[in-house]
Design a protein around this motif. Structure first.
Motif, PDB file in Angstrom:
ATOM      1  N   PRO A  83       0.829  -1.204   0.000  1.00  0.00           N
ATOM      2  CA  PRO A  83       0.000   0.000   0.000  1.00  0.00           C
ATOM      3  C   PRO A  83       0.866   1.258   0.000  1.00  0.00           C
ATOM      4  CG  PRO A  83      -0.042  -1.034   2.167  1.00  0.00           C
ATOM      5  CD  PRO A  83       0.785  -1.903   1.295  1.00  0.00           C
ATOM      6  N   ARG A  84       0.470   2.220  -0.834  1.00  0.00           N
ATOM      7  CA  ARG A  84       1.142   3.511  -0.840  1.00  0.00           C
ATOM      8  C   ARG A  84       0.062   4.568  -0.681  1.00  0.00           C
ATOM      9  NH1 ARG A  84       6.328   3.423  -3.658  1.00  0.00           N
ATOM     10  NH2 ARG A  84       7.289   1.580  -2.757  1.00  0.00           N
ATOM     11  N   LYS A  85       0.371   5.587   0.120  1.00  0.00           N
ATOM     12  CA  LYS A  85      -0.655   6.592   0.397  1.00  0.00           C
ATOM     13  C   LYS A  85      -0.569   7.705  -0.639  1.00  0.00           C
ATOM     14  CE  LYS A  85      -0.543   9.045   4.382  1.00  0.00           C
ATOM     15  NZ  LYS A  85      -0.910   9.488   5.721  1.00  0.00           N
ATOM     16  N   ARG A  86      -1.732   8.121  -1.146  1.00  0.00           N
ATOM     17  CA  ARG A  86      -1.771   9.235  -2.100  1.00  0.00           C
ATOM     18  C   ARG A  86      -2.789  10.239  -1.609  1.00  0.00           C
ATOM     19  NH1 ARG A  86       2.207   7.441  -3.474  1.00  0.00           N
ATOM     20  NH2 ARG A  86       2.781   6.309  -5.353  1.00  0.00           N
ATOM     21  N   TYR A  87      -2.449  11.523  -1.757  1.00  0.00           N
ATOM     22  CA  TYR A  87      -3.355  12.577  -1.301  1.00  0.00           C
ATOM     23  C   TYR A  87      -4.105  13.172  -2.476  1.00  0.00           C
ATOM     24  CZ  TYR A  87      -0.112  12.549   2.644  1.00  0.00           C
ATOM     25  OH  TYR A  87       0.686  12.189   3.693  1.00  0.00           O
ATOM     26  N   VAL A  88      -5.348  13.559  -2.231  1.00  0.00           N
ATOM     27  CA  VAL A  88      -6.110  14.313  -3.234  1.00  0.00           C
ATOM     28  C   VAL A  88      -6.636  15.558  -2.526  1.00  0.00           C
ATOM     29  CG1 VAL A  88      -8.093  14.294  -4.772  1.00  0.00           C
ATOM     30  CG2 VAL A  88      -6.810  12.210  -4.414  1.00  0.00           C
ATOM     31  N   TYR A  89      -6.411  16.719  -3.141  1.00  0.00           N
ATOM     32  CA  TYR A  89      -6.823  17.987  -2.519  1.00  0.00           C
ATOM     33  C   TYR A  89      -7.932  18.609  -3.347  1.00  0.00           C
ATOM     34  CZ  TYR A  89      -2.289  17.374  -0.334  1.00  0.00           C
ATOM     35  OH  TYR A  89      -1.224  16.855   0.348  1.00  0.00           O
ATOM     36  N   LEU A  90      -8.886  19.235  -2.669  1.00  0.00           N
ATOM     37  CA  LEU A  90      -9.989  19.925  -3.345  1.00  0.00           C
ATOM     38  C   LEU A  90      -9.853  21.409  -3.033  1.00  0.00           C
ATOM     39  CD1 LEU A  90     -12.845  19.651  -4.775  1.00  0.00           C
ATOM     40  CD2 LEU A  90     -13.772  19.706  -2.508  1.00  0.00           C
ATOM     41  N   TRP A  91      -9.785  22.223  -4.085  1.00  0.00           N
ATOM     42  CA  TRP A  91      -9.653  23.666  -3.835  1.00  0.00           C
ATOM     43  C   TRP A  91     -10.612  24.450  -4.706  1.00  0.00           C
ATOM     44  CZ3 TRP A  91      -5.773  20.920  -6.404  1.00  0.00           C
ATOM     45  CH2 TRP A  91      -5.552  21.268  -7.746  1.00  0.00           C
ATOM     46  N   HIS A  92     -10.781  25.713  -4.308  1.00  0.00           N
ATOM     47  CA  HIS A  92     -11.677  26.593  -5.048  1.00  0.00           C
ATOM     48  C   HIS A  92     -10.852  27.713  -5.663  1.00  0.00           C
ATOM     49  CE1 HIS A  92     -15.161  29.005  -6.050  1.00  0.00           C
ATOM     50  NE2 HIS A  92     -14.579  30.026  -5.478  1.00  0.00           N
ATOM     51  N   CYS A  93     -11.074  27.986  -6.933  1.00  0.00           N
ATOM     52  CA  CYS A  93     -10.331  29.052  -7.588  1.00  0.00           C
ATOM     53  C   CYS A  93     -11.301  29.806  -8.478  1.00  0.00           C
ATOM     54  CB  CYS A  93      -9.208  28.443  -8.437  1.00  0.00           C
ATOM     55  SG  CYS A  93      -8.323  29.671  -9.378  1.00  0.00           S
ATOM     56  N   PRO A  94     -11.660  31.030  -8.128  1.00  0.00           N
ATOM     57  CA  PRO A  94     -12.752  31.700  -8.837  1.00  0.00           C
ATOM     58  C   PRO A  94     -12.462  31.996 -10.308  1.00  0.00           C
ATOM     59  CG  PRO A  94     -11.739  33.141  -7.189  1.00  0.00           C
ATOM     60  CD  PRO A  94     -11.146  31.816  -7.000  1.00  0.00           C
ATOM     61  N   GLN A  95     -11.190  32.188 -10.671  1.00  0.00           N
ATOM     62  CA  GLN A  95     -10.892  32.534 -12.061  1.00  0.00           C
ATOM     63  C   GLN A  95     -10.258  31.381 -12.803  1.00  0.00           C
ATOM     64  OE1 GLN A  95     -11.840  35.407 -13.216  1.00  0.00           O
ATOM     65  NE2 GLN A  95     -12.550  35.967 -11.171  1.00  0.00           N
ATOM     66  N   GLY A  96     -10.502  30.199 -12.349  1.00  0.00           N
ATOM     67  CA  GLY A  96      -9.797  29.054 -12.908  1.00  0.00           C
ATOM     68  C   GLY A  96     -10.302  28.634 -14.280  1.00  0.00           C
ATOM     69  N   PRO A  97      -9.740  27.536 -14.806  1.00  0.00           N
ATOM     70  CA  PRO A  97     -10.119  27.049 -16.136  1.00  0.00           C
ATOM     71  C   PRO A  97     -11.613  26.785 -16.237  1.00  0.00           C
ATOM     72  CG  PRO A  97      -8.214  25.863 -15.325  1.00  0.00           C
ATOM     73  CD  PRO A  97      -8.663  26.742 -14.213  1.00  0.00           C
ATOM     74  N   GLY A  98     -12.138  26.954 -17.457  1.00  0.00           N
ATOM     75  CA  GLY A  98     -13.584  26.881 -17.663  1.00  0.00           C
ATOM     76  C   GLY A  98     -14.113  25.464 -17.743  1.00  0.00           C
ATOM     77  N   LEU A  99     -15.324  25.368 -18.259  1.00  0.00           N
ATOM     78  CA  LEU A  99     -16.040  24.091 -18.260  1.00  0.00           C
ATOM     79  C   LEU A  99     -15.358  23.032 -19.110  1.00  0.00           C
ATOM     80  CD1 LEU A  99     -18.665  23.158 -17.015  1.00  0.00           C
ATOM     81  CD2 LEU A  99     -19.833  23.813 -19.086  1.00  0.00           C
ATOM     82  N   GLU A 100     -14.553  23.468 -20.098  1.00  0.00           N
ATOM     83  CA  GLU A 100     -13.995  22.496 -21.035  1.00  0.00           C
ATOM     84  C   GLU A 100     -12.672  21.904 -20.556  1.00  0.00           C
ATOM     85  OE1 GLU A 100     -13.946  25.666 -21.422  1.00  0.00           O
ATOM     86  OE2 GLU A 100     -11.968  26.317 -22.065  1.00  0.00           O
ATOM     87  N   ALA A 101     -12.259  22.212 -19.318  1.00  0.00           N
ATOM     88  CA  ALA A 101     -10.938  21.759 -18.861  1.00  0.00           C
ATOM     89  C   ALA A 101     -10.897  20.244 -18.738  1.00  0.00           C
ATOM     90  CB  ALA A 101     -10.628  22.394 -17.509  1.00  0.00           C
ATOM     91  N   PRO A 102      -9.935  19.590 -19.401  1.00  0.00           N
ATOM     92  CA  PRO A 102      -9.764  18.149 -19.220  1.00  0.00           C
ATOM     93  C   PRO A 102      -8.989  17.884 -17.936  1.00  0.00           C
ATOM     94  CG  PRO A 102      -8.142  18.969 -20.765  1.00  0.00           C
ATOM     95  CD  PRO A 102      -8.973  20.156 -20.361  1.00  0.00           C
ATOM     96  N   LEU A 103      -8.660  16.620 -17.700  1.00  0.00           N
ATOM     97  CA  LEU A 103      -7.788  16.306 -16.570  1.00  0.00           C
ATOM     98  C   LEU A 103      -6.363  16.545 -17.059  1.00  0.00           C
ATOM     99  CD1 LEU A 103      -8.249  13.417 -14.125  1.00  0.00           C
ATOM    100  CD2 LEU A 103      -5.990  14.191 -14.725  1.00  0.00           C
ATOM    101  N   VAL A 104      -5.713  17.535 -16.542  1.00  0.00           N
ATOM    102  CA  VAL A 104      -4.402  17.938 -17.055  1.00  0.00           C
ATOM    103  C   VAL A 104      -3.318  17.311 -16.197  1.00  0.00           C
ATOM    104  CG1 VAL A 104      -2.911  19.892 -17.556  1.00  0.00           C
ATOM    105  CG2 VAL A 104      -5.369  20.118 -17.814  1.00  0.00           C
ATOM    106  N   THR A 105      -2.381  16.621 -16.844  1.00  0.00           N
ATOM    107  CA  THR A 105      -1.237  16.063 -16.125  1.00  0.00           C
ATOM    108  C   THR A 105       0.001  16.799 -16.580  1.00  0.00           C
ATOM    109  OG1 THR A 105      -2.312  13.932 -16.256  1.00  0.00           O
ATOM    110  CG2 THR A 105      -0.047  13.929 -15.555  1.00  0.00           C
ATOM    111  N   ASP A 106       0.626  17.476 -15.639  1.00  0.00           N
ATOM    112  CA  ASP A 106       1.780  18.301 -15.957  1.00  0.00           C
ATOM    113  C   ASP A 106       3.038  17.451 -16.103  1.00  0.00           C
ATOM    114  OD1 ASP A 106       3.714  20.755 -14.219  1.00  0.00           O
ATOM    115  OD2 ASP A 106       3.132  20.707 -16.331  1.00  0.00           O
ATOM    116  N   ILE A 107       4.090  18.057 -16.642  1.00  0.00           N
ATOM    117  CA  ILE A 107       5.377  17.375 -16.784  1.00  0.00           C
ATOM    118  C   ILE A 107       5.914  16.944 -15.429  1.00  0.00           C
ATOM    119  CG2 ILE A 107       7.722  17.655 -17.641  1.00  0.00           C
ATOM    120  CD1 ILE A 107       6.578  19.964 -19.360  1.00  0.00           C
ATOM    121  N   SER A 108       5.650  17.756 -14.402  1.00  0.00           N
ATOM    122  CA  SER A 108       6.169  17.428 -13.078  1.00  0.00           C
ATOM    123  C   SER A 108       5.426  16.280 -12.431  1.00  0.00           C
ATOM    124  CB  SER A 108       6.034  18.649 -12.174  1.00  0.00           C
ATOM    125  OG  SER A 108       4.677  19.059 -12.168  1.00  0.00           O
ATOM    126  N   GLY A 109       4.306  15.844 -13.033  1.00  0.00           N
ATOM    127  CA  GLY A 109       3.524  14.774 -12.424  1.00  0.00           C
ATOM    128  C   GLY A 109       2.305  15.282 -11.686  1.00  0.00           C
TER     129      GLY A 109
END
Lengths: 488, 230
Positions: free
Chosen positions: A323-349
């Motif tokens: 077992p390895r523990k992974r965290y998931v965070y939920l945040w609010h950002c009023p000016q963030g990406p719109g409705l069409e945002a896919p799940l984005v995976t950055d180069i850093s992971g």
């Protein structure tokens, strides 16, 4: 119940000599009165209406015999149960028992997952499994239809995955996309300029290439899938038991291979299932055991004796899932990406996706090997977000510089330390234990395909639809890694 | 024949008996009240006999198969232009004319059926009003029409939600989108705002900005502005 029966000597001796009636030179008359009152009490308890009951309720215990015992009631275990019942030759031919330790699923990886599905792998079998899972989820109300029950709404969001690559990883990404398109996934490559046109909120500095899934990719509600599978599988006649598997009893067969070396083949014929908060256990006689215990599959495999032997031999090869523990965070950002945002995976992971209509986002990061958090509990480290997750996300999406973390949770990843891909199929020495575990974070999205593959292996003896022979256990002994080409 | 480039309007025949839901047999789609009152004989029997349960499951599977077969049948003879249900005689003389508009309102088209619509590379207008089997997966399947599709109507589709509407961002040439009467969309006003942000050149009709907002009580001061215009 059991304790009551034991207290009364298991039904054998009704009259027990209490300590008080012994000793002391009391007159025989007085002694006799004491005995008579005791006998009277015992007789009254046996008569109807009394306290003694030799027959007690065992409805919480699993049955004494079962053809297949599935250890673990998460999405993989239930998927195997579903396909076993779907592909059996005659209705009611196989008795299947699913043993799940925690009926609230409080630590199960299935329900704590973010529910993503994508086909952007480099191993062809992984792509085929995900494609099949997408068509399974699309037609879920045909597969999992139960008479009189409402149809399932998976809340599927078909927005796709967007993987970003730097100069170094661009060639790997191109070859991966070629393999994906060969298998039939609808993935397209985008240049930084196209990225900026399509998603103006991305900062394309450092990005050389991006791969974007157009269809059959997105995220859904894993709890709904789990409940749907559970409901359907119960309607097909699979038995459920809440308990923990504590012991496997197996018989050994000493055989010689063609070259003369001695080999011991084991068959598990009994599974001891222990009840919660009690010493009570039920030995279940079985023909086949399926190890779908997720993050704890390694422990279950050890119970069966897998890995107990001199290192470097097949007997000494453990199941390398932990077992390895992974965290998931939920945040609010009023000016963030719109409705069409896919799940984005950055180069850093670091990855993020939108959640709902209200500008909430969730995301996280897989930590590097050296900084793995302790998997003893599921407590969240918010400092990890501040130090490791937020900086790369804010660099990639400038709008994320102002955000407010709402909540977070942690879940287990059944991490395969060998090559981070699943283990499917029988063990070479413990011949009737089949694995369906170790998928290291993509178990949910491959569960329907893997369930079908294991059911085919159990019922037919070989894989029929998707050939998962590269995922067999023997690769750990032979050293053949099937590793995803990670894009940096 | 130097026929002018007429745009063909294709209308699917109205299948009156076919749009019964998949769970019509079980009555599961009906609200709770009517389910309790109007229990059919089969439902009653299945509570008491295992074999009847098996029979109902078998009938359910048959019903679902029927939906598939209707789509396949339609794919062969997909075009029924006439209200009277007959082919116009000139139709067979236009095999090379590109199809510009398809009206599939009310018919049981599903994900696999849309594969045939996607072959029409010059499609300008697609109408999927009141289609009971069109859901979010079908909308994500429409991305090959991105270059040509200008008008899309999804009015009255019971299974389309805001998640499906989000994946219409591929259709950048869309000029008119009708999203009226979508019961599965949780917040129509907010969805309209977000869809308009997503498709800046498109006119989105059908959902009012104020829909979904609670009506304000009378005592509010009069200088409070009407619903915000972005």
């Amino acid at each position: 119940m059991l304790r009551r029966a034991l207290r009364l000597g298991g039904g054998r001796g009704l009259v027990t000599r209490g300590p008080g009636s012994r000793g002391g030179g009391s007159t025989p008359g007085k002694d006799w009165d004491g005995k008579v009152s005791e006998i009277k009490k015992k007789i009254q308890s046996i008569l109807p209406g009394g306290a003694w009951n030799p027959l007690y309720d065992t409805s919480h215990l699993p049955p004494e015999h079962s053809d297949v015992v599935i250890v673990g009631g998460g999405v993989l275990g239930l998927s195997v149960a579903y396909w076993l019942k779907k592909l059996e030759k005659r209705r009611g031919a196989i008795r299947v028992l699913v043993v799940e330790r925690d009926h609230t699923y409080s630590q199960a990886s299935t329900v704590l997952s973010i529910g993503g599905i994508h086909q952007q792998f480099s191993v062809p079998e992984n792509i085929q499994l995900s494609l099949f899972s997408a068509s399974f989820l699309r037609n879920i109300n045909e597969y999992l239809a139960v008479v009189d029950a409402p149809p399932l709404d998976l809340q599927f969001n078909p927005l796709g995955y967007l993987l970003l690559a730097s100069e170094k990883g661009a060639a790997t990404m191109e070859s991966n996309v070629r393999v994906q398109r060969q298998e039939g996934a609808k993935v397209c490559l985008m240049s930084p300029e196209q990225l900026r046109n399509k998603f103006p909120w991305i900062n394309t500095e450092g990005v050389a290439l991006a791969s974007y899934g157009m269809e059959n990719e997105g995220w859904f509600d894993p709890w709904c899938l789990l409940q749907g599978l559970r409901r359907k599988v119960q309607s097909m006649g699979v038995l459920f038991c809440q308990g923990e598997v504590t012991r496997f009893v197996s018989s050994s067969n000493h055989m010689k291979t063609t070259s003369g070396t001695e080999v011991t083949l084991k068959r598990i014929y009994e599974v001891h299932v222990k009840m919660d908060h009690s010493l009570e256990y039920q030995p279940v006689e079985c023909a086949i055991v399926i190890n779908a215990a997720g993050a704890w599959s390694g422990q279950v495999a050890e119970l069966a004796g897998i890995g107990k032997g001199p290192p470097g031999t097949l007997q000494g090869t453990r199941l390398p899932v932990e077992p390895r523990k992974r965290y998931v965070y939920l945040w609010h950002c009023p000016q963030g990406p719109g409705l069409e945002a896919p799940l984005v995976t950055d180069i850093s992971g670091a990855y993020f996706r939108r959640e709902g209509l209200g500008n909430n986002y969730l995301g996280g990061l897989s930590p590097p090997e050296e900084e793995e958090p302790d998997p003893g509990n599921l407590e969240v480290d918010y400092g990890f977000f501040q130090d490791k997750v937020w900086p790369p996300l804010a660099q990639r999406v400038p709008a994320f510089e102002t955000l407010k973390v709402r909540s977070a949770w942690a879940g287990y990843n059944d991490y395969n330390t060998f090559d981070q891909n699943g283990v499917v199929g029988p063990h070479p020495l413990v011949v009737n234990m089949y694995f369906a575990a170790g998928f290291s974070g993509h178990g949910l999205q491959q569960a329907p395909g893997v369930g079908r593959a294991v059911a085919e292996m159990v019922l037919e003896g070989h894989f029929q639809t998707i050939d998962l022979s590269p995922f067999l256990f023997s690769r750990f002994y032979l050293g053949e890694k099937i590793q995803e080409q990670v894009i940096i | 024949m130097a026929a002018p480039r007429t745009s063909l309007r294709l209308v699917a025949a109205i299948w009156s008996g076919s749009t019964r839901g998949i769970h019509g047999l079980g009555g599961a789609a009906a609200p709770e009240g009517s389910q309790k009152k109007g229990k059919t004989l089969l439902q009653f029997l299945s509570d008491h006999f295992y074999d009847v349960e098996f029979l109902r499951e078998y009938l359910l599977q048959r019903q679902m198969l029927k939906v598939h077969q209707e789509n396949r049948f339609q794919n062969k003879e997909w075009i029924r232009p006439d209200e009277r249900g007959r082919f116009p005689l000139e139709f067979s003389e236009f095999p090379g004319v590109p199809v510009e508009a398809v009206d599939a309102s009310g018919c049981a088209i599903n994900y696999d059926g849309l594969d045939n619509v996607l072959l029409l590379k010059e499609l300008r207008s697609l109408s999927l009003r009141r289609c009971p089997n069109v859901d979010d997966w079908c909308l994500s399947h429409l991305h090959p029409l991105a270059n040509s599709l200008q008008e899309l109507s999804l009015a009255g589709c019971p299974h389309v939600s805001e998640r499906g509407l989000a994946c219409l961002h591929h259709l950048q040439n869309l000029r008119r989108l009708d999203i009226s009467d979508l019961p599965a969309v949780s917040n129509p006003g907010l969805t309209r705002i977000l869809v308009e942000e997503m498709l800046p050149n498109c006119e989105v009709v059908g959902a009012d900005w104020a829909q979904g907002l609670n009506s304000e009580p009378e005592e509010q001061p009069q200088d409070r502005a009407s619903p915000v215009h972005v």
